[in-house]
Each structure stands twice: as structure tokens, then as C-alpha cells.
Motif scaffolding. Structure first.
Motif, PDB file in Angstrom:
ATOM      1  N   GLU A   4       0.822  -1.206   0.000  1.00 36.21           N
ATOM      2  CA  GLU A   4       0.000   0.000   0.000  1.00 36.21           C
ATOM      3  C   GLU A   4       0.856   1.257   0.000  1.00 36.21           C
ATOM      4  O   GLU A   4       0.588   2.214  -0.736  1.00 36.21           O
ATOM      5  CB  GLU A   4      -0.934  -0.005   1.211  1.00 36.21           C
ATOM      6  CG  GLU A   4      -1.990  -1.077   1.199  1.00 36.21           C
ATOM      7  CD  GLU A   4      -1.475  -2.368   1.813  1.00 36.21           C
ATOM      8  OE1 GLU A   4      -0.231  -2.487   1.973  1.00 36.21           O
ATOM      9  OE2 GLU A   4      -2.293  -3.235   2.130  1.00 36.21           O
ATOM     10  N   PHE A   8       1.214   4.125  -2.885  1.00 30.15           N
ATOM     11  CA  PHE A   8       0.964   5.532  -2.570  1.00 30.15           C
ATOM     12  C   PHE A   8       2.090   6.416  -3.105  1.00 30.15           C
ATOM     13  O   PHE A   8       1.835   7.438  -3.756  1.00 30.15           O
ATOM     14  CB  PHE A   8       0.817   5.709  -1.065  1.00 30.15           C
ATOM     15  CG  PHE A   8       0.713   7.141  -0.636  1.00 30.15           C
ATOM     16  CD1 PHE A   8      -0.494   7.809  -0.704  1.00 30.15           C
ATOM     17  CD2 PHE A   8       1.833   7.825  -0.180  1.00 30.15           C
ATOM     18  CE1 PHE A   8      -0.596   9.135  -0.318  1.00 30.15           C
ATOM     19  CE2 PHE A   8       1.743   9.153   0.204  1.00 30.15           C
ATOM     20  CZ  PHE A   8       0.531   9.802   0.134  1.00 30.15           C
ATOM     21  N   LEU A  45      -4.992   7.871  -5.967  1.00 26.49           N
ATOM     22  CA  LEU A  45      -4.669   8.132  -4.552  1.00 26.49           C
ATOM     23  C   LEU A  45      -5.933   8.133  -3.698  1.00 26.49           C
ATOM     24  O   LEU A  45      -5.951   7.584  -2.587  1.00 26.49           O
ATOM     25  CB  LEU A  45      -3.941   9.469  -4.426  1.00 26.49           C
ATOM     26  CG  LEU A  45      -2.483   9.505  -4.885  1.00 26.49           C
ATOM     27  CD1 LEU A  45      -1.937  10.930  -4.823  1.00 26.49           C
ATOM     28  CD2 LEU A  45      -1.630   8.585  -4.023  1.00 26.49           C
ATOM     29  N   TRP A  46      -6.991   8.750  -4.196  1.00 27.59           N
ATOM     30  CA  TRP A  46      -8.246   8.768  -3.442  1.00 27.59           C
ATOM     31  C   TRP A  46      -8.797   7.351  -3.270  1.00 27.59           C
ATOM     32  O   TRP A  46      -9.302   6.989  -2.198  1.00 27.59           O
ATOM     33  CB  TRP A  46      -9.271   9.654  -4.134  1.00 27.59           C
ATOM     34  CG  TRP A  46      -9.015  11.123  -4.009  1.00 27.59           C
ATOM     35  CD1 TRP A  46      -8.815  12.010  -5.031  1.00 27.59           C
ATOM     36  CD2 TRP A  46      -8.919  11.888  -2.807  1.00 27.59           C
ATOM     37  NE1 TRP A  46      -8.600  13.263  -4.538  1.00 27.59           N
ATOM     38  CE2 TRP A  46      -8.656  13.221  -3.171  1.00 27.59           C
ATOM     39  CE3 TRP A  46      -9.020  11.564  -1.455  1.00 27.59           C
ATOM     40  CZ2 TRP A  46      -8.501  14.233  -2.243  1.00 27.59           C
ATOM     41  CZ3 TRP A  46      -8.864  12.580  -0.525  1.00 27.59           C
ATOM     42  CH2 TRP A  46      -8.609  13.895  -0.915  1.00 27.59           C
ATOM     43  N   LEU A  49      -6.983   5.512  -0.640  1.00 26.33           N
ATOM     44  CA  LEU A  49      -7.321   5.974   0.704  1.00 26.33           C
ATOM     45  C   LEU A  49      -8.781   5.714   1.063  1.00 26.33           C
ATOM     46  O   LEU A  49      -9.299   6.307   2.007  1.00 26.33           O
ATOM     47  CB  LEU A  49      -7.032   7.480   0.827  1.00 26.33           C
ATOM     48  CG  LEU A  49      -5.559   7.878   0.680  1.00 26.33           C
ATOM     49  CD1 LEU A  49      -5.422   9.386   0.634  1.00 26.33           C
ATOM     50  CD2 LEU A  49      -4.747   7.302   1.825  1.00 26.33           C
ATOM     51  N   GLN A  50      -9.442   4.853   0.296  1.00 25.18           N
ATOM     52  CA  GLN A  50     -10.821   4.462   0.564  1.00 25.18           C
ATOM     53  C   GLN A  50     -11.814   5.619   0.393  1.00 25.18           C
ATOM     54  O   GLN A  50     -12.876   5.625   0.998  1.00 25.18           O
ATOM     55  CB  GLN A  50     -10.959   3.875   1.966  1.00 25.18           C
ATOM     56  CG  GLN A  50     -10.192   2.589   2.194  1.00 25.18           C
ATOM     57  CD  GLN A  50     -10.698   1.465   1.308  1.00 25.18           C
ATOM     58  OE1 GLN A  50     -11.893   1.222   1.231  1.00 25.18           O
ATOM     59  NE2 GLN A  50      -9.792   0.789   0.631  1.00 25.18           N
ATOM     60  N   GLY A 118      -6.923   0.723   4.232  1.00 24.94           N
ATOM     61  CA  GLY A 118      -6.275   1.910   3.692  1.00 24.94           C
ATOM     62  C   GLY A 118      -4.921   2.122   4.317  1.00 24.94           C
ATOM     63  O   GLY A 118      -4.344   1.235   4.959  1.00 24.94           O
ATOM     64  N   LEU A 119      -4.363   3.314   4.171  1.00 25.93           N
ATOM     65  CA  LEU A 119      -3.052   3.611   4.711  1.00 25.93           C
ATOM     66  C   LEU A 119      -3.084   3.977   6.179  1.00 25.93           C
ATOM     67  O   LEU A 119      -2.074   3.918   6.863  1.00 25.93           O
ATOM     68  CB  LEU A 119      -2.414   4.764   3.908  1.00 25.93           C
ATOM     69  CG  LEU A 119      -2.134   4.469   2.440  1.00 25.93           C
ATOM     70  CD1 LEU A 119      -1.544   5.697   1.783  1.00 25.93           C
ATOM     71  CD2 LEU A 119      -1.199   3.284   2.287  1.00 25.93           C
ATOM     72  N   SER A 120      -4.224   4.388   6.688  1.00 24.65           N
ATOM     73  CA  SER A 120      -4.288   4.842   8.069  1.00 24.65           C
ATOM     74  C   SER A 120      -4.491   3.713   9.055  1.00 24.65           C
ATOM     75  O   SER A 120      -4.382   3.926  10.258  1.00 24.65           O
ATOM     76  CB  SER A 120      -5.432   5.854   8.229  1.00 24.65           C
ATOM     77  OG  SER A 120      -6.661   5.247   7.881  1.00 24.65           O
ATOM     78  N   ASP A 123     -10.767   2.409   8.920  1.00 26.27           N
ATOM     79  CA  ASP A 123     -11.676   3.239   8.140  1.00 26.27           C
ATOM     80  C   ASP A 123     -12.318   4.259   9.061  1.00 26.27           C
ATOM     81  O   ASP A 123     -13.117   3.897   9.934  1.00 26.27           O
ATOM     82  CB  ASP A 123     -12.745   2.365   7.494  1.00 26.27           C
ATOM     83  CG  ASP A 123     -13.574   3.144   6.484  1.00 26.27           C
ATOM     84  OD1 ASP A 123     -13.367   4.368   6.374  1.00 26.27           O
ATOM     85  OD2 ASP A 123     -14.414   2.534   5.803  1.00 26.27           O
ATOM     86  N   ASN A 132     -19.177   6.959   3.825  1.00 29.64           N
ATOM     87  CA  ASN A 132     -17.966   7.637   3.374  1.00 29.64           C
ATOM     88  C   ASN A 132     -18.258   9.065   2.948  1.00 29.64           C
ATOM     89  O   ASN A 132     -17.503   9.993   3.278  1.00 29.64           O
ATOM     90  CB  ASN A 132     -17.343   6.843   2.220  1.00 29.64           C
ATOM     91  CG  ASN A 132     -16.023   7.419   1.761  1.00 29.64           C
ATOM     92  OD1 ASN A 132     -15.987   8.323   0.925  1.00 29.64           O
ATOM     93  ND2 ASN A 132     -14.940   6.904   2.302  1.00 29.64           N
TER      94      ASN A 132
END
Length: 205
Positions: A4, A8, A45-46, A49-50, A118-120, A123, A132
Motif C-alpha cells: 500500500e 501511494f 490516490l483517493w 485511501l478508501q 487503507g493507509l491509516s 476506516d 464515506n
């Protein structure tokens, strides 16, 4: 480095390079192709990031509408595009490069596993029990209202500058003056001239 994170940084690097191409390329056609690549990479990218809604809107609105506006501004600037239309085959190599990069980004985005977290790591929309789109709207207009308004001001200034560029005085071009057109009189528009009638060829002989 995880898959991931590698994706990115790849999408981010392509977005930055394409954006630099938009402002550095002198050919408007090449700049348009670079802008398409920049929008598509940002949409990837969006999606990474879900934020599926932002990714879809970026493709539909910006590529579909802003690209048309970009070409409209290019035409308003009175650029001599006749040489650009000649030899259209010259733009095919760059178009193929953009298409290959976009295809590679799609493969990179879809070939791996589903980015559930995602990256964080989690969710944020699901954590607060919202959809969302609902979470995005509340976050954008509450926590990030200043960057959002700043971007709106920058876009407004860009539009005003584009209009000013079209209204600048250039030598060899004709401009209309609405005030002078409205103040003109009937006598200024037409003048009747009385001339004596001339005889035909027989009278002259």
C-alpha cells in the motif's frame, strides 16, 4: 515497505511529475495530456485511501469538465493552434506514454489485495458509524474549511486572470467599444451623396 505504501508513493510521484509537465510544457496538447495523467493519478490516490466518491468525482467532473475549460481558455488566449493541428501523429507517442502509465496505475491499484484498512490502518467513516460521503462532507467543512476556502480563492483568481489575459490590448487586433457603439448617431452611420446622372454610351458618342 508495504504494498500500500509503495503504491501511494508511486501514484504521488506520477501526480507531481504530471503536474510539473502541465506548467512546463509549451505545447498545449502535451499540457492537456499531462493534466489528464495528473487527475487520474490523484484519483488513484483517493481510491487507495478508501475515498471512492472523491476518486469518481475527480474523473467525471475534472477530466470531463475542467479539461474542456482548459481547452476553452487556450482558445481564448488567441494562440495560433493551426500548426498544432498539422501533423497530429506527432502527439501520438506522448499519448501512448500517458495511456501506458494510466494502465500501469490501474493494474497496480487492482492487482493487489483489497485495501480494506487503507493507509491509516482503519476506516474513519466506519469507526464513527457514518457513510464515506457523509464523513467526508463533515470533515471537509469542519476540520479542513480553511484549505478548502483557500483552494476556492485560488481557482477564482485563476479564472479572473484568464479573463484579463483575453482582454489585454494586443497590436494588430480589433476591439469593440460598446459605449461608442451606443452613442453613434444616424448621421454617423449613413450619408446620402447626390451625384449627377451620367448619360449612356450613345450620349457620349
Amino acid at each position: 515497505m508495504t504494498y500500500e505504501l509503495a503504491s501511494f508513493w508511486t501514484f504521488a510521484a506520477v501526480t507531481v511529475l504530471a503536474a510539473l509537465g502541465v506548467i512546463s510544457l509549451r505545447n498545449p496538447v502535451h499540457a492537456v495530456l499531462s493534466l489528464v495523467l495528473a487527475f487520474f493519478s490523484a484519483a488513484c490516490l483517493w481510491l487507495l485511501l478508501q475515498a471512492e466518491f472523491l476518486g469518481v468525482v475527480l474523473i467525471l467532473v475534472y477530466v470531463g469538465a475542467v479539461m474542456v475549460l482548459f481547452l476553452f481558455v487556450v482558445m481564448m488566449l488567441d494562440i495560433n493552434i493551426a500548426p498544432l493541428r498539422e501533423g497530429f501523429i506527432r502527439h501520438v507517442p506522448l499519448a501512448l506514454v500517458v495511456a501506458v502509465v494510466m494502465a500501469a496505475e490501474m493494474i497496480m491499484l487492482l492487482s493487489g489485495k483489497r485495501f480494506e484498512a487503507g493507509l491509516s490502518g482503519s476506516d474513519p467513516a466506519a469507526a464513527v458509524g457514518k457513510t464515506n460521503i457523509q464523513w467526508l462532507g463533515e470533515t471537509l467543512f469542519s476540520q479542513y474549511i480553511l484549505p478548502f476556502e483557500t483552494a476556492a480563492v485560488i481557482l477564482t483568481v485563476a479564472l479572473v486572470v484568464a479573463v484579463m489575459l483575453t482582454l489585454r490590448r494586443r497590436p494588430g487586433t480589433k476591439h469593440q467599444d460598446p459605449a461608442r457603439q451606443a452613442a453613434v448617431r444616424r448621421e454617423d452611420r449613413i450619408r446620402l451623396v447626390k451625384m449627377p446622372a451620367e448619360g449612356g454610351q450613345e450620349g457620349k458618342q
